[in-house]
Scaffold this motif. Sequence first.
Motif, PDB file in Angstrom:
ATOM      1  N   HIS A 198       0.553  -1.178  -0.033  1.00 51.14           N
ATOM      2  CA  HIS A 198      -0.033   0.394  -0.275  1.00 51.14           C
ATOM      3  C   HIS A 198       1.644   1.431   0.315  1.00 51.14           C
ATOM      4  CE1 HIS A 198      -3.883   2.626   0.668  1.00 51.14           C
ATOM      5  NE2 HIS A 198      -2.619   2.766   1.559  1.00 51.14           N
ATOM      6  N   HIS A 233      -6.694   9.170  -0.586  1.00 54.04           N
ATOM      7  CA  HIS A 233      -5.394   8.888  -2.191  1.00 54.04           C
ATOM      8  C   HIS A 233      -5.462  10.444  -2.983  1.00 54.04           C
ATOM      9  CE1 HIS A 233      -5.460   5.311   1.046  1.00 54.04           C
ATOM     10  NE2 HIS A 233      -4.511   5.910   0.636  1.00 54.04           N
ATOM     11  N   HIS A 280      -3.978  11.771   5.270  1.00 55.78           N
ATOM     12  CA  HIS A 280      -3.642  10.960   5.132  1.00 55.78           C
ATOM     13  C   HIS A 280      -1.796  11.347   3.930  1.00 55.78           C
ATOM     14  CE1 HIS A 280      -3.816   6.422   4.604  1.00 55.78           C
ATOM     15  NE2 HIS A 280      -3.903   6.426   3.456  1.00 55.78           N
ATOM     16  N   HIS A 316       1.240   8.900   3.687  1.00 56.74           N
ATOM     17  CA  HIS A 316       2.216   8.068   3.091  1.00 56.74           C
ATOM     18  C   HIS A 316       3.696   8.723   2.835  1.00 56.74           C
ATOM     19  CE1 HIS A 316      -0.442   5.443   1.352  1.00 56.74           C
ATOM     20  NE2 HIS A 316      -1.249   5.956   1.831  1.00 56.74           N
TER      21      HIS A 316
HETATM   22 ZN   LIG Z   1      -2.958   5.125   1.936  1.00 61.12          ZN
END
Ligand SMILES: [Zn+2]
Length: 422
Positions: free
Chosen positions: A114, A169, A189, A193
């Motif tokens: 991911h 995302h 988010h 990441h």
């Molecule tokens: Zn994610």
Amino acid sequence: METYANALLYAIPFFTGLVLIEILYGYFVKNQKHNVMDTVSSLSSGLTNIIKDSLGLVVVLVSYPFLLKSLSLFEMKATWLVWLVAFISIDFAGYWNHRLSHHINIFWNQHVIHHSSEEFNLACALRQSISNLVGYFSILLIPAAVLGVPTQVIAILAPIHLFAQFWYHTQHIGKMGWLEYIIVTPSQHRVHHAINSEYIDKNLGQVLSIWDRMFGTFQEELDDVPPQYGVLKPASTWNPILINFQHFWRLLQDAWRANNWLDKFRIWFMPTGWRPEDVAKKYPIAIIEDVYNFKKYRPAASNSLKGYAIFQMLSSTILMLFMFYNYSEIGFKGLLLFGAFVFTGIYGYSALMDRKRHAVWIELFRGLTGIGLIVFTNDWFGLNSYITIGSLLMILYYVITIIGGFYFTFFEKPTGLLQLPI
Ligand SMILES: [Zn+2]
Ligand SMILES: [Zn+2]
């Protein structure tokens, strides 16, 4: 599993539609956050995940119905309260599961896929695991079981809860005011990441952001720290199947090479990145030191290879949609074989994207076995009853696959392409 396959028949076009909208939006505002090969790799990873999940290829350690039977203290009626309690329980379990995945070596293996994209966009959300082969998530749902949340409520909410993690995302949405205090947003988010030291392993929440604030893992996106995406040990491949087992392979090698027996055993359960001292010294692994100046993975790619990769990915998607549409008719053994064909396809064309020479042999193998199966069964998993020329189309597809394999391996030399813009 059949209901999951049916839900995916609607979810897949919806998600791919949104990815397309994001690509078009990026194009029109001249701020493209997609890279063709990376996006193809992400979407292909999504395909592998849903095929694997829909086939139920997992060893369940403890099931939720079992926990409910043995632990429930209350009997919950189907009111709005039960849905609320269930949702909060799933999200709470999700937070801890995610935290576990980030911090323990063996669990990181199933989550690294991911994070493996060096871009951050809606397609990256679809990079989901196929290496989660042991089902233990229900253990984290003990609070729900004690409260007596019915199995059906969990079964309905779990996929909805997963799908609700898609939208954030994106780099095209800024901070969202008071919502930042309640739910996980794109800004939060992006931090998750990122590999910047300020951001790494932060914001582990899935839908609600309250857990991060409660348990000390919250980090706001800072104006002067632009997030840099990826993982500290870059995947360096577009092949989603390989990425799923890269970390496991490194752990296995380290465990094998370690002198100390304790190290051989404990490496699996140590914090992510931990290596036995002797092995780390003898076999160093490079990790990104300067997050602002590392080279993204970009093997040479001509426009025709990019176009061909998109063609192969779309063909795999169409094949998979047919597989889900025809789920019960194909039967379990047939589904396994069908899934194996799609997996081999993804392995083959992503190896071509990686410019690996062995790709041609994989493509030749799957082309010939595909044609062989059609000749042998006179059909392609019942496709002929939908389209009369179904088998012919499939033979044509496999002929193109074989030609593509040879063309991109032997006739389009990657060395000559280095000048092309990528
Ligand atoms: Zn994610
Ligand atoms: Zn994560």
